[in-house]
Motif scaffolding. Structure first.
Motif, short mmCIF file in Angstrom:
data_model
loop_
_atom_site.label_atom_id
_atom_site.label_comp_id
_atom_site.label_asym_id
_atom_site.label_seq_id
_atom_site.Cartn_x
_atom_site.Cartn_y
_atom_site.Cartn_z
N ALA A 64 0.87 -1.08 -0.05
CA ALA A 64 -0.10 -0.20 -0.02
C ALA A 64 0.79 1.23 0.01
N ASP A 65 1.98 1.43 0.68
CA ASP A 65 2.76 2.39 1.02
C ASP A 65 3.48 2.73 -0.55
N GLU A 66 3.81 1.70 -0.88
CA GLU A 66 4.64 1.77 -2.40
C GLU A 66 3.77 2.33 -3.38
N ALA A 67 2.45 1.72 -3.46
CA ALA A 67 1.76 2.44 -4.34
C ALA A 67 1.06 3.68 -4.32
N LYS A 68 1.21 3.86 -3.16
CA LYS A 68 0.61 5.51 -2.68
C LYS A 68 1.72 6.11 -3.32
N ALA A 69 2.87 6.09 -2.96
CA ALA A 69 4.15 6.97 -3.21
C ALA A 69 4.13 7.06 -4.90
N ILE A 70 3.80 5.73 -5.66
CA ILE A 70 4.06 6.20 -7.23
C ILE A 70 2.74 6.78 -7.40
N ALA A 71 1.63 6.60 -7.00
CA ALA A 71 0.48 7.49 -7.41
C ALA A 71 0.56 8.91 -7.32
N GLU A 72 1.31 9.23 -6.11
CA GLU A 72 1.34 10.64 -5.70
C GLU A 72 2.41 11.24 -6.65
N ARG A 73 3.37 10.41 -7.09
CA ARG A 73 4.48 11.16 -8.05
C ARG A 73 3.74 11.49 -9.51
N ILE A 74 2.87 10.61 -9.76
CA ILE A 74 2.27 10.57 -10.88
C ILE A 74 1.16 11.91 -10.99
N ARG A 75 0.49 12.12 -9.82
CA ARG A 75 -0.14 13.24 -9.65
C ARG A 75 0.76 14.63 -9.86
N GLY A 84 -3.09 18.30 -14.62
CA GLY A 84 -3.94 18.46 -13.64
C GLY A 84 -4.46 16.93 -13.02
N ALA A 85 -4.54 16.77 -11.63
CA ALA A 85 -4.87 15.58 -11.09
C ALA A 85 -5.85 15.96 -10.19
N ASN A 86 -6.70 14.83 -10.05
CA ASN A 86 -7.83 14.79 -8.95
C ASN A 86 -7.31 14.30 -7.78
N PHE A 191 10.84 4.59 -6.99
CA PHE A 191 9.50 4.90 -7.39
C PHE A 191 9.47 5.98 -8.20
N ALA A 192 10.46 6.99 -8.26
CA ALA A 192 10.49 8.16 -9.09
C ALA A 192 10.64 7.56 -10.58
#
Length: 280
Positions: A64-75, A84-86, A191-192
């Motif tokens: 979960a923490d890894e997935a969150k880090a990647i998703a936030e970087r995409i945002r 733009g990101a929701n 992750f970056a």
């Protein structure tokens, strides 16, 4: 003529040819052709597809923490590049990423012409996804709209409105994007790096460039092919995304390619002019 040091280092009988650097015009043309190679070509008279609304990423197959880090970087990338990101945690995912476990088998077995995930794609788009090699498969869902933004269904007649002779009379919107990545192939990357690679594969329909003869510009798209890939999106990558999203929705592809090459050359010129940071 080669410098004396180079001549001394070369084996006897070897001829060294020193080519002059490309002019700015030649470099722009080189990067324009490179852009055309990695951006999936749109249909005739269609613009290059892009998201019209802020994206909502979802990452599966990791802790979960890894997935969150990647998703936030995409945002972060999407916001910085004008997409733009929701930020709503309950938003409907429009950009889905799945890191495939070894139990899913080799990448060539993940999808077939009958896969439901690809059912919405045209035959040529499906073939393009299935023909991809390496540990990644990626595709976009695209909606074609008329000059006024109304969706055009298959077989529907297009009502022509006044428009510039040089631009398409339709727009093409990415309504969803998906990326499948072999989890084992992703090991060892930051992750970056992974998030930036996903950004490039989803915000624009792109493919990994052929690096048999080397690539003319550093790009995160070579992440799974180079022994020493970039640590993040490069200036060329950022020019690629930013220029597309800065253009009007129905800009002709050739105009987009020219703008990307111009911006990339400009960023190179600025980088050359900047003084080097003092060594510690």
């Amino acid at each position: 003529m080669a410098p004396a040091a180079a001549q001394d280092a070369a084996p006897e009988g070897t001829t060294i040819i020193v080519s002059p650097p490309l002019t700015e015009k030649e470099r722009k043309e080189e990067l324009r052709e490179f852009t055309k190679e990695i951006v999936q070509p749109p249909r005739m008279r269609h613009p290059v597809a892009k998201f019209f609304y802020p994206i909502c990423p979802q990452v599966l197959g990791l802790a979960a923490d890894e997935a969150k880090a990647i998703a936030e970087r995409i945002r972060e990338n999407a916001r910085a590049l004008g997409v733009g990101a929701n930020t709503d945690p309950a938003c409907l995912p429009t950009l889905k990423v799945a890191f495939m476990a070894p139990t899913a088998g080799p990448s060539q077995s993940w999808l077939s012409a009958e896969s439901k995930q690809l059912a919405h794609l045209a035959i040529y788009e499906r073939q393009r996804v299935l023909a991809e090699s390496g540990p990644v498969r990626a595709w976009n869902r695209v909606a074609v709209r008329d000059f006024n933004g109304q969706r055009i269904e298959v077989g529907q007649m297009i009502r022509i409105e006044p428009y510039g002779r040089n631009d398409p009379i339709v727009t093409t919107e990415i309504t969803g994007a998906a990326v499948l990545i072999a989890r084992q192939a992703a090991e060892g990357f930051t992750f970056a790096q992974l998030a930036d690679y996903i950004t490039m594969r989803t915000l624009i329909g792109t493919g990994a460039p052929s690096n048999e003869a080397g690539v003319p510009a550093r790009t995160i798209l070579t992440l799974f092919d180079e022994p020493d890939p970039p640590a993040e999106m490069t200036s060329f990558d950022r020019a690629l995304v930013a220029e597309l999203y800065n253009a009007s929705r129905n800009s002709a592809p050739r105009r987009i390619y020219n703008d990307i090459a111009r911006a990339a050359v400009e960023s190179e010129r600025i980088a050359r002019a900047e003084p080097e940071a003092p060594k510690p």
